[in-house]
Design a protein around this motif. Structure first.
Motif, short mmCIF file in Angstrom:
data_model
loop_
_atom_site.label_atom_id
_atom_site.label_comp_id
_atom_site.label_asym_id
_atom_site.label_seq_id
_atom_site.Cartn_x
_atom_site.Cartn_y
_atom_site.Cartn_z
N ARG A 1 0.52 -0.62 0.02
CA ARG A 1 0.11 -0.15 0.03
C ARG A 1 0.73 1.17 -0.36
O ARG A 1 0.79 2.33 -0.29
N MET B 1 1.62 2.22 -3.63
CA MET B 1 0.81 2.62 -4.58
C MET B 1 1.65 3.94 -4.43
O MET B 1 1.13 4.50 -5.27
N SER C 1 -5.56 0.63 -6.89
CA SER C 1 -5.10 1.45 -6.84
C SER C 1 -4.85 2.47 -7.50
O SER C 1 -5.25 4.07 -7.20
N ALA D 1 -3.93 7.39 -5.62
CA ALA D 1 -3.28 6.26 -4.50
C ALA D 1 -4.70 5.29 -3.90
O ALA D 1 -4.63 7.22 -2.79
N ALA D 2 -5.25 5.17 -3.91
CA ALA D 2 -7.05 4.83 -2.84
C ALA D 2 -7.47 6.81 -3.43
O ALA D 2 -8.12 6.84 -2.18
#
Length: 444
Positions: free
Chosen positions: A20, A23, A68, A101-102
């Protein structure tokens, strides 16, 4: 094994357990540079530790990137083995910034990722819309139209300065290493830096007053950036006032403005210019100031004062050109021009200012102690332009020869002699000494 340090385009993650965070790094790198690489199985200090890689590991990374990153990208994901350890290497690029990203937006600062609001990201792209795109574009100059002497001098200086590793270099190696070629052509940055096509124009001049009225000297040079920097420095230093200090048996020549200030301002003027604009580089030497003009409006949302007082992220317009000038030691500290110039001027007691316009940025360095060194010249309708120019030069250097004056004002010796005779007859000057080696006394 160690892969070196993280950079603005290279990120290390210890394992895919940090997927995560990876990303976020992809988003920030894409928004800043448009291309980058991430390794899984490497510590932040560059030490290769490796990680367990299953049959699904590469698919899992690909899936999370797909879920993402927006807009969608298509990275190259592969397993690599270094020193017997298994890593995952992700190479990515994109030309549709901004990337999230997200659902969140980020920008890369050194080796860190900073979250930004969409409004701030928009300002960043507006201020940097020119940056990078022009440099990487293909020029009309072929790879044969290169200044081999300039390139060789560059890498020799860079190695000697310790900013380029010692090794075997050739012109093709240098051009390819710094991305200055595309196919069989130089990039725009490559042509500007080392081309033989006379890609950049520099105008230089000396004026009798602080207005652009009476021209004492005017020249125009067309060359590449690397050569023009030397030409510009030589021209300015030749026309500064110098004093001599003797300590013991040592004799030291000291200029009215520190050489380091001149070099830093000149290098930054070439590093941050816009090279497809409407104006050219220009240097004007006046009795009380020197102005150095760089084409292209000021790019940053922060003022020079904010850069001087704080530790703000530098916004570099021409990253490749700036890097070459840094490696060559034309720029002492990469991306900190205003802070260094301010410090140098403060230490030397030299004042400066700047003017920002839609077409360019002008840096003004004020020449110290002018009033005690050179008397002001009052324009007189009884003097023509040549007589005025000769009188100004004699006030600066009373023992100037006819040949020196002729060279300075681009006139013949005979024309200068006529001007001297006229100034003497009009009561402006009086000769002291012989005709062969005269010194002129200024009467008014």
């Amino acid at each position: 094994m160690n892969l070196g340090k993280e950079t603005e385009t290279l990120e290390f993650k210890k394992s895919t357990g940090e997927i995560r965070e990876a990303m976020v790094s992809i988003s920030s790198i894409l928004n800043k540079h448009g291309i980058g690489t991430i390794y899984f199985g490497v510590k932040p200090n560059g030490d290769v530790t490796g990680q367990n890689i299953s049959e699904s590991s590469l698919r899992d990374v690909s899936r999370i990137v797909y879920e993402s990153i927006r807009p969608q990208i298509y990275p190259a994901i592969e397993e690599v083995t270094l020193d017997g350890r298994h890593l995952i290497k992700v190479e990515f690029s994109g030309e549709n910034a901004p990337y999230s990203a997200a659902g969140r937006y980020y920008l890369r600062t050194a080796d860190e990722d900073r979250e930004v609001a969409p409004e701030e990201l928009k300002e960043f792209f507006e201020a940097n819309k020119y940056r990078g795109k022009w440099e990487k574009g293909k020029s009309n100059a072929t790879t044969r139209q290169i200044d081999r002497k300039a390139i060789k001098t560059f890498w020799q200086k860079a190695v000697a300065a310790g900013r380029l590793p010692d090794g075997r270099y050739t012109c093709p190696i240098v051009l390819n290493r710094f991305g200055l070629v595309t196919e069989d052509y130089l990039t725009n940055a490559g042509e500007a830096l080392f081309g033989t096509t006379h890609p950049i124009t520099l105008k230089v001049g000396i004026f009798a007053t602080d207005e652009k009225l009476t021209i004492l000297d005017m020249k125009m040079y067309e060359d590449n950036i690397y050569n023009l920097l030397s030409i510009a420095e030589e021209y300015v230093l030749k026309n500064l006032r110098w004093r001599t200090e003797i300590t013991g048996i040592d004799r030291k020549e000291i200029s009215e403005i520190p050489v380091a200030v001149i070099r830093e301002v000149l290098a930054n003027s070439f590093a941050h210019a816009i090279y497809n604009g409407r104006t050219n580089h220009e240097i004007c030497i006046h009795p009380s100031m020197i102005t150095i003009y760089s084409p292209g409006e000021y790019a940053s949302k922060h003022t020079p004062e904010e850069y001087i007082k704080g530790n703000l992220e530098s916004e570099i317009r021409n990253a490749t050109i700036s890097k070459i000038l840094y490696l060559n030691k034309s720029i002492e500290q990469f991306g900190s021009g205003f802070k260094r110039i301010h410090s140098l001027c403060k230490d030397a007691g030299v004042k400066y200012s700047y003017k920002n316009t839609d077409n360019g940025f002008k840096f003004i360095i004020y020449r110290p102690q002018l009033q005690s060194d050179i008397q002001s010249v009052t324009l007189d309708v009884t003097l023509n332009g040549t007589e005025m120019s000769v009188l100004v030069l004699l006030k600066q250097k009373p023992d100037s020869s006819r040949d020196e004056i002729a060279e300075k004002i681009s006139k013949t010796v005979r024309t200068v002699q006529r001007a001297l005779d006229s100034l003497r007859d009009k009561g402006y000057i009086e000769r002291i000494g012989s005709k062969q080696n005269p010194t002129w006394k200024i009467l008014k």
